[in-house]
Design a protein around this motif. Sequence first.
Motif, PDB file in Angstrom:
ATOM      1  N   VAL A  28       0.836  -1.202   0.000  1.00 52.57           N
ATOM      2  CA  VAL A  28       0.000   0.000   0.000  1.00 52.57           C
ATOM      3  C   VAL A  28       0.867   1.248   0.000  1.00 52.57           C
ATOM      4  CG1 VAL A  28      -2.054  -1.066   0.998  1.00 52.57           C
ATOM      5  CG2 VAL A  28      -0.345  -0.062   2.504  1.00 52.57           C
ATOM      6  N   ALA A  29       2.169   1.055   0.220  1.00 53.83           N
ATOM      7  CA  ALA A  29       3.147   2.143   0.133  1.00 53.83           C
ATOM      8  C   ALA A  29       4.347   1.646  -0.661  1.00 53.83           C
ATOM      9  CB  ALA A  29       3.590   2.588   1.517  1.00 53.83           C
ATOM     10  N   ALA A  30       4.889   2.528  -1.483  1.00 48.42           N
ATOM     11  CA  ALA A  30       6.097   2.190  -2.243  1.00 48.42           C
ATOM     12  C   ALA A  30       7.336   2.349  -1.375  1.00 48.42           C
ATOM     13  CB  ALA A  30       6.210   3.074  -3.481  1.00 48.42           C
ATOM     14  N   CYS A  31       7.300   3.329  -0.481  1.00 53.74           N
ATOM     15  CA  CYS A  31       8.480   3.660   0.312  1.00 53.74           C
ATOM     16  C   CYS A  31       8.045   4.388   1.574  1.00 53.74           C
ATOM     17  CB  CYS A  31       9.392   4.570  -0.521  1.00 53.74           C
ATOM     18  SG  CYS A  31      10.839   5.192   0.340  1.00 53.74           S
ATOM     19  N   VAL A  32       8.760   4.115   2.666  1.00 54.71           N
ATOM     20  CA  VAL A  32       8.545   4.855   3.905  1.00 54.71           C
ATOM     21  C   VAL A  32       9.912   5.306   4.411  1.00 54.71           C
ATOM     22  CG1 VAL A  32       7.663   4.817   6.268  1.00 54.71           C
ATOM     23  CG2 VAL A  32       6.506   3.462   4.480  1.00 54.71           C
ATOM     24  N   ASN A  33      10.074   6.601   4.585  1.00 53.60           N
ATOM     25  CA  ASN A  33      11.282   7.150   5.193  1.00 53.60           C
ATOM     26  C   ASN A  33      11.007   7.403   6.664  1.00 53.60           C
ATOM     27  OD1 ASN A  33      11.186   8.993   2.307  1.00 53.60           O
ATOM     28  ND2 ASN A  33      12.879   7.595   2.646  1.00 53.60           N
ATOM     29  N   ILE A  34      11.966   7.035   7.497  1.00 58.82           N
ATOM     30  CA  ILE A  34      11.831   7.241   8.935  1.00 58.82           C
ATOM     31  C   ILE A  34      12.865   8.266   9.381  1.00 58.82           C
ATOM     32  CG2 ILE A  34      12.041   6.166  11.212  1.00 58.82           C
ATOM     33  CD1 ILE A  34      11.119   3.531   9.907  1.00 58.82           C
ATOM     34  N   PHE A  35      12.384   9.345   9.967  1.00 63.46           N
ATOM     35  CA  PHE A  35      13.236  10.357  10.569  1.00 63.46           C
ATOM     36  C   PHE A  35      13.230  10.068  12.062  1.00 63.46           C
ATOM     37  CE2 PHE A  35      12.122  12.080   6.562  1.00 63.46           C
ATOM     38  CZ  PHE A  35      13.139  12.951   6.195  1.00 63.46           C
ATOM     39  N   PRO A  36      14.343   9.580  12.599  1.00 65.56           N
ATOM     40  CA  PRO A  36      14.331   9.011  13.943  1.00 65.56           C
ATOM     41  C   PRO A  36      14.152   9.989  15.093  1.00 65.56           C
ATOM     42  CG  PRO A  36      16.536   8.966  13.042  1.00 65.56           C
ATOM     43  CD  PRO A  36      15.636   9.451  11.954  1.00 65.56           C
ATOM     44  N   TYR A  37      14.258  11.275  14.868  1.00 59.13           N
ATOM     45  CA  TYR A  37      14.090  12.173  15.999  1.00 59.13           C
ATOM     46  C   TYR A  37      13.523  13.511  15.560  1.00 59.13           C
ATOM     47  CZ  TYR A  37      14.893  15.187  19.946  1.00 59.13           C
ATOM     48  OH  TYR A  37      14.694  16.075  20.967  1.00 59.13           O
ATOM     49  N   ILE A  38      12.365  13.813  16.096  1.00 60.75           N
ATOM     50  CA  ILE A  38      11.803  15.155  15.999  1.00 60.75           C
ATOM     51  C   ILE A  38      11.244  15.498  17.378  1.00 60.75           C
ATOM     52  CG2 ILE A  38      11.268  15.014  13.530  1.00 60.75           C
ATOM     53  CD1 ILE A  38       8.319  14.647  14.315  1.00 60.75           C
ATOM     54  N   LYS A  39      11.167  16.752  17.675  1.00 60.88           N
ATOM     55  CA  LYS A  39      10.550  17.202  18.923  1.00 60.88           C
ATOM     56  C   LYS A  39       9.230  17.847  18.548  1.00 60.88           C
ATOM     57  CE  LYS A  39      12.921  18.260  22.454  1.00 60.88           C
ATOM     58  NZ  LYS A  39      12.508  17.293  23.466  1.00 60.88           N
ATOM     59  N   SER A  40       8.170  17.379  19.178  1.00 63.40           N
ATOM     60  CA  SER A  40       6.824  17.863  18.868  1.00 63.40           C
ATOM     61  C   SER A  40       6.239  18.620  20.051  1.00 63.40           C
ATOM     62  CB  SER A  40       5.910  16.687  18.517  1.00 63.40           C
ATOM     63  OG  SER A  40       6.349  16.036  17.360  1.00 63.40           O
ATOM     64  N   TYR A  41       5.696  19.777  19.760  1.00 67.18           N
ATOM     65  CA  TYR A  41       4.955  20.575  20.727  1.00 67.18           C
ATOM     66  C   TYR A  41       3.508  20.584  20.268  1.00 67.18           C
ATOM     67  CZ  TYR A  41       9.360  22.531  22.450  1.00 67.18           C
ATOM     68  OH  TYR A  41      10.599  22.700  23.001  1.00 67.18           O
ATOM     69  N   TYR A  42       2.591  20.265  21.167  1.00 67.02           N
ATOM     70  CA  TYR A  42       1.187  20.227  20.781  1.00 67.02           C
ATOM     71  C   TYR A  42       0.302  20.340  22.023  1.00 67.02           C
ATOM     72  CZ  TYR A  42       1.826  15.330  22.131  1.00 67.02           C
ATOM     73  OH  TYR A  42       2.145  14.179  22.817  1.00 67.02           O
ATOM     74  N   VAL A  43      -0.964  20.650  21.781  1.00 69.44           N
ATOM     75  CA  VAL A  43      -1.932  20.723  22.866  1.00 69.44           C
ATOM     76  C   VAL A  43      -2.665  19.386  22.920  1.00 69.44           C
ATOM     77  CG1 VAL A  43      -4.009  21.872  23.735  1.00 69.44           C
ATOM     78  CG2 VAL A  43      -2.208  23.216  22.615  1.00 69.44           C
ATOM     79  N   TRP A  44      -2.649  18.766  24.099  1.00 69.28           N
ATOM     80  CA  TRP A  44      -3.354  17.500  24.290  1.00 69.28           C
ATOM     81  C   TRP A  44      -4.059  17.553  25.640  1.00 69.28           C
ATOM     82  CZ3 TRP A  44      -5.276  13.867  21.547  1.00 69.28           C
ATOM     83  CH2 TRP A  44      -5.676  12.665  22.130  1.00 69.28           C
ATOM     84  N   LYS A  59       5.197   7.241   0.847  1.00 66.88           N
ATOM     85  CA  LYS A  59       4.867   7.569  -0.537  1.00 66.88           C
ATOM     86  C   LYS A  59       4.001   6.477  -1.132  1.00 66.88           C
ATOM     87  CE  LYS A  59       8.952   8.562  -0.266  1.00 66.88           C
ATOM     88  NZ  LYS A  59       9.952   8.730   0.691  1.00 66.88           N
ATOM     89  N   SER A  60       2.918   6.910  -1.806  1.00 60.42           N
ATOM     90  CA  SER A  60       1.991   5.949  -2.383  1.00 60.42           C
ATOM     91  C   SER A  60       1.200   6.607  -3.510  1.00 60.42           C
ATOM     92  CB  SER A  60       1.048   5.411  -1.294  1.00 60.42           C
ATOM     93  OG  SER A  60       0.303   4.321  -1.763  1.00 60.42           O
ATOM     94  N   HIS A  61       0.188   5.901  -3.951  1.00 59.37           N
ATOM     95  CA  HIS A  61      -0.722   6.350  -5.007  1.00 59.37           C
ATOM     96  C   HIS A  61      -2.058   6.663  -4.354  1.00 59.37           C
ATOM     97  CE1 HIS A  61      -3.435   5.922  -8.460  1.00 59.37           C
ATOM     98  NE2 HIS A  61      -2.387   6.336  -9.153  1.00 59.37           N
ATOM     99  N   ASN A  62      -2.775   7.634  -4.883  1.00 59.34           N
ATOM    100  CA  ASN A  62      -4.017   8.058  -4.226  1.00 59.34           C
ATOM    101  C   ASN A  62      -5.076   6.961  -4.145  1.00 59.34           C
ATOM    102  OD1 ASN A  62      -4.720   8.188  -6.957  1.00 59.34           O
ATOM    103  ND2 ASN A  62      -6.051   9.943  -6.647  1.00 59.34           N
ATOM    104  N   SER A  63      -4.959   5.918  -4.949  1.00 60.12           N
ATOM    105  CA  SER A  63      -5.924   4.812  -4.856  1.00 60.12           C
ATOM    106  C   SER A  63      -5.777   4.059  -3.535  1.00 60.12           C
ATOM    107  CB  SER A  63      -5.739   3.839  -6.026  1.00 60.12           C
ATOM    108  OG  SER A  63      -4.507   3.160  -5.923  1.00 60.12           O
ATOM    109  N   MET A  64      -4.669   4.272  -2.835  1.00 62.71           N
ATOM    110  CA  MET A  64      -4.395   3.580  -1.572  1.00 62.71           C
ATOM    111  C   MET A  64      -4.772   4.416  -0.349  1.00 62.71           C
ATOM    112  SD  MET A  64      -3.214   0.606  -2.036  1.00 62.71           S
ATOM    113  CE  MET A  64      -3.731   0.102  -3.662  1.00 62.71           C
ATOM    114  N   THR A  65      -5.327   5.592  -0.539  1.00 62.96           N
ATOM    115  CA  THR A  65      -5.585   6.513   0.570  1.00 62.96           C
ATOM    116  C   THR A  65      -6.357   5.855   1.704  1.00 62.96           C
ATOM    117  OG1 THR A  65      -5.480   8.436  -0.875  1.00 62.96           O
ATOM    118  CG2 THR A  65      -6.628   8.729   1.228  1.00 62.96           C
ATOM    119  N   GLN A  66      -7.499   5.277   1.414  1.00 61.85           N
ATOM    120  CA  GLN A  66      -8.330   4.700   2.484  1.00 61.85           C
ATOM    121  C   GLN A  66      -7.668   3.499   3.137  1.00 61.85           C
ATOM    122  OE1 GLN A  66     -10.882   6.276   3.871  1.00 61.85           O
ATOM    123  NE2 GLN A  66     -10.321   7.848   2.381  1.00 61.85           N
ATOM    124  N   LYS A  67      -6.989   2.662   2.350  1.00 63.55           N
ATOM    125  CA  LYS A  67      -6.276   1.519   2.929  1.00 63.55           C
ATOM    126  C   LYS A  67      -5.150   1.992   3.847  1.00 63.55           C
ATOM    127  CE  LYS A  67      -7.170  -1.994  -0.544  1.00 63.55           C
ATOM    128  NZ  LYS A  67      -6.597  -2.964  -1.476  1.00 63.55           N
TER     129      LYS A  67
END
Length: 110
Positions: A28-44, A59-67
Amino acid sequence: MTYILVLTTTNTMESANKIAKTLVDERVAACVNIFPYIKSYYVWEGKTTVDDEILLLIKSHNSMTQKLIQRIKELHPYKIPEIIIINFNEGFDKYLDWIKESVTLDENKD
């Protein structure tokens, strides 16, 4: 033809690897890149939160969106996972062809 770039974050490398491998193995995806470290600030739950996270670029094709949305929700440890989808139809032709060939476009395949 439209392609998609899906962004999601998760909290562990184990989770990131599981999501990436599953999406590629299931085609359902051709490729997945993993960025091992980000810092996220958010309201929860009404509070500003700061967390170390891992970013996945899928990365994928739009026909795979729901899957993709369905599988990310099933595999993800978060109650409400970040799933942001960016549509694009331009890029290096050979790369776009590779995405198309790498993703199973058969809507009946599970």
